[in-house]
Scaffold this active site. Structure first.
Site: not given
Length: 881
Positions: A237-238
């Site tokens: 995930d970012w």
């Protein structure tokens, strides 16, 4: 439907051999916000964008910091909505349409679908997820993946794993016992992986059992790759890939987004120091190359957005759930004057706030759609628009309420139908924050109470991505729940109200009466680093059913304008050999496995019966197969969903349905052997219209393993209520048929809530520690001298006045920037920014800012938190690379 898996590419090694070590290292980190590296022109660059219920692509001219600023695309119904359709073909069609738009926009990977289990109905991001049940969630995910990958557009199932709350989602530790981890939280991902091989899996921010997901080798490598045979790439995930060298060693392949050189520098440093090997770098680089080769250079396609709007309309209409109907629906075509109350009829809420927010095409609202259907609409907003609530004066609130009450009174006198629109709003539900009660917004509840004093012949049309309390349900004539139904919600709503479409959605989650009844309430959503999943396998209906806790609406519930009968149950064997439960793949929908030959079971159990539409309008019935487990002294739910299918029938028509079960339908995970087993015993196959509406049943003897664990003696708080000793609780809603075509009614019988168990007495910390079976992870709140860049600014602020001021300045900057863009502090996009800034580990902020928030700043804050002011100043002034 045959599943389309990712094709293997034999050119990966050839491409890898052409790269330098530095190019391979660079390949392991994104470029910009959305792209993979092109390895100095040696590879195509692949773009990925947010989904999952539409394309959220941001162009170069758009503000990447503003998640609401993206190209225009079709907003399809959210996962929470379409899950209520229980329709895999519909899900397949939706994801295929999104894939077409991705191809048009030269997007290689759509970041979806979201498939986390709904541990609590109050999770702010539940609108992006399917269900509280792993089979339903995994089956819908498999259909989504297949539909998208059949167009050669990549998917990214998320958020892996145990990412079940928004509170401290970036740093909390989900502490889950092995059985719950396998049977509940990993199971939907396992179904998706084994059946469809998704292009990527997105590792979440949170920790799982003491380790950040991106660092969790036991899950990423040992289980996902080793046991499940996953062939795709694992991406972060970012900003989730902290300690990048350890992430690569654990099995992560690609860290997103571009870290401004920070992560490549850290990998190079680890290689130079001998901590990470070129072989480990090559392994991850090869997965990224395979990913690129798989989805790069797809041909562009033309998209008919009007056609896609109609697909969204069809999905919305087939996913809405009719919760109550005292004969007022469908609306009569003889009465053209209609009263509409509630601002949500005008400014309709059809999606959630956050990274999945779609810049949708404009569709007609409910008022315009009713007018287009020939109605004369008399409208009063009743309450202010969500964004205006905080600035509305008491006098204006009173004026709006009085106008609505007067119109409701007039409708009562003139016998006009009344539609009351209400629901959860962006202020009360969204990514980045959780709800802490199940109430509707107070401004709505206040005026609804006043309206119902004047008129009770009212149809409520509700919106929201999660369950909410409906205290007035006994005082209204009908409740139609649209969930968050996408851009065509206005038209779909009127299609259902007028009977153009017969409601066929059924709840993919339980509706408890109150947040006080939720089994996870003791630990869920707390501002603590460690979150114990004490309820273990007893999530959702598994809890309410097993512990006899009444709910407002049970799992699988939903009404129709017609009736269905069930007859002729046949089960292919009275005895079934389930000794191969570990190798069995389990069901997707009505079949064992998603594609022919997917199941490795030696044999399947065939369940046959006939469903007939006994009414006078066409309709669809969601048939659910539950397996009732034997009574035991070890932890086990009373019943579990094991298969389902949706049957479409014309009036008077019938269909013989065949559903196959394999050994997985009788299984549980045995932590001692580390595999699924089917305990031998007497089970019951139940054919049902909902959890509490069993139509047909048949006992079956299962040959399995002898399993005699005595949890009852060891875990007393998990056995407070024995369902065999207490009269079975009834849900609030029960149906009574009327033969009259004109009436087409469903009555709601008033049932007093009789709680037979106090949830507070269940699932103690002491018993959970025994169940966990090993030392619980220590997630200590940092104190002076222990703070590191893997901690967050909130934790720093708690031990350092200087850090507290730094945090205030950081938040102020975010809020001021939002105000310049015309957004308030309550906008979900702003809340996400604040949470990301204050709750993310400091190293994560380095990654998300592409090193604008430099590592020197992070280290300086760590020194300040540790009361080393001189070291902080020295580090802050250190020359940046």
């Amino acid at each position: 439907m045959k599943a389309t898996k990712n094709p293997k590419n034999t050119n990966v090694q050839e491409a890898l051999d052409k790269l330098t070590l530095q190019e391979k290292i660079r390949l392991l980190n994104g470029v910009g916000s959305w792209y993979t590296s092109d390895a100095n022109g040696k590879l195509p660059a692949v773009m990925m964008t947010d989904g999952p219920h539409g394309l959220r692509k941001q162009g170069k001219e758009q503000n990447l910091a503003d998640i609401n600023d993206s190209i225009q695309s079709t907003c399809f119904p959210t996962a929470s909505c379409v899950a209520n359709s229980w329709d895999l073909d519909l899900m397949h069609e939706m994801s295929g349409a999104i894939a077409d738009q991705a191809l048009k926009e030269e997007v290689g990977i759509v970041l979806g679908c979201g498939m986390n289990i709904k541990r609590s109905p109050m999770c702010g991001r539940n609108f992006e997820y399917f269900s509280e049940d792993p089979l339903l969630a995994g089956s819908l995910a498999a259909a989504y993946i297949d539909g998208m990958q059949s167009k050669n557009v990549g998917t990214s199932i998320k958020h892996f794993c145990c990412n079940n709350q928004e509170t401290r989602r970036q740093s909390s530790d989900s502490i889950v016992d092995d059985r719950a981890l396998r049977e509940i939280y990993l199971r939907p991902f396992e179904i998706a992986v084994r059946n469809t091989q998704p292009t990527t899996i997105m590792a979440s921010y949170n920790k799982v059992n003491g380790k950040y997901s991106c660092l969790n080798k036991e899950i990423i490598t040992d289980i996902v790759r080793g046991e499940w045979g996953y062939e795709g790439a694992v991406i972060s995930d970012w900003g989730a890939a902290v300690s990048i060298a350890d992430c690569i060693k654990a099995g992560l392949d690609l860290a997103m987004p571009d870290s401004g050189g920070y992560q490549p520098d850290m990998i190079q440093k680890a290689y130079d120091e001998g901590y990470i090997t070129e072989e480990e770098i090559n392994r991850s680089a090869a997965k990224v190359i395979e990913l690129i080769q798989r989805v790069a250079n797809n041909p562009k396609v033309d998209v008919d957005y009007n056609e896609h709007h109609q697909i969204a309309r069809k999905i919305a209409a087939n996913s809405a759930v009719l919760l109550k109907n005292d004969g007022v629906l469908p609306l009569s075509d003889k009465q053209k004057d209609i009263v509409v109350l509630g601002q949500m009829a005008d400014g309709m809420r059809f999606q959630g706030g956050g990274s999945s927010h779609i810049n949708a095409f404009t569709g007609p609202n409910a008022i315009d759609s009713l007018k287009a259907a020939g109605f004369n609409v008399h409208y009063a907003p009743a309450y202010p628009a969500d964004e205006d609530v905080e600035t509305t004066s008491p006098e204006e609130f009173q004026r709006l309420a009085q106008e609505a009450v007067s119109l409701a009174k007039e409708a009562e006198v003139k016998k006009m139908p009344v539609l009351l629109f209400c629901g959860l709003t962006n202020r009360t539900e969204g990514e980045g924050f959780d709800r802490h009660d199940m109430n509707l917004p107070s401004e709505q509840l206040s005026v609804i109470t006043k309206i119902l004093q004047m008129n009770r012949n009212i149809t409520v049309v509700a919106f929201g991505g999660s369950p909410f309390a409906i205290p007035f349900v006994d005082d209204v004539a009908a409740v139609l729940h649209m969930y968050l139904a996408g851009e065509a919600v206005g038209e779909a709503c009127v299609d259902l109200l007028t009977g153009k479409v017969n409601p066929s959605g059924k709840l993919s989650e339980s509706y408890p009466f109150s947040e006080k009844d939720v089994p996870s309430k003791a630990t869920w959503g707390k501002e603590t680093p460690d979150i114990e999943y004490r309820e273990s396998i007893f999530t959702g209906y598994r809890f309410y059913d097993t512990f006899n806790v009444p709910v407002q609406y049970e799992f699988g519930y939903g009404l129709s304008y017609t009736k269905f009968s069930y007859t002729g149950l046949e089960v292919s064997a009275a005895d079934f050999d389930a000794t191969d439960a570990n190798s069995a793949i389990g069901n997707v929908g009505a079949t064992c496995g998603y594609a022919a030959g997917a199941s490795k079971s030696k044999k399947n159990l065939k369940v046959k019966f006939t469903v007939k539409n006994t009414g006078k309008v066409a309709g669809a019935e969601v048939v659910q197969i539950y397996v009732k487990n034997p009574k035991a002294d070890y932890l086990r739910p009373s019943r579990e969903l094991r298969a389902f299918t949706k049957v479409f029938l014309e009036p008077g028509k019938s269909k013989k349905v065949t559903i196959e079960l394999d050994a997985k339908a009788f299984s549980m995970f045995d932590v001692n052997s580390n595999e699924y087993i089917a305990p031998a015993g007497n089970y019951e196959i139940q054919v049902a219209a909902s959890l509490n509406d069993v139509k047909l049943k048949k006992a079956i003897k299962v040959k399995g393993v002898k399993y005699t664990a005595d949890d009852r003696a060891k875990l007393g708080s998990y056995f407070v209520a024995d369902p065999e000793d207490v009269p079975k609780a009834k849900s609030k809603t029960k149906t009574s048929a009327k033969a009259s075509t004109k009436a087409k009614t469903e009555k709601t019988v008033k049932v007093e809530k009789k709680v037979t168990v106090n949830v507070d007495d269940l699932f103690t910390h002491e018993d959970f520690a025994k169940l966990y079976g090993k030392p619980l992870p220590e997630d200590l709140t940092p104190v002076v001298g222990t703070f590191s860049i893997l901690n967050n600014i909130n934790e720093a602020a708690a031990i350092s006045p200087i850090c507290k001021k730094i945090r205030e300045k950081m938040v102020e900057r975010i809020v001021n920037d939002a105000k310049k863009r015309g957004r308030s502090e309550n906008d979900p996009s702003v809340k996400i920014g604040i949470c990301g800034c204050t709750e993310n580990p400091l190293e994560s902020i380095i990654l998300l800012s592409a090193r604008e928030f430099h590592e020197n700043y992070a280290e300086a804050i760590a020194h300040l938190a540790n009361n080393k002011k001189f070291a902080a100043l020295k580090t802050f002034l250190k020359k940046r690379k």
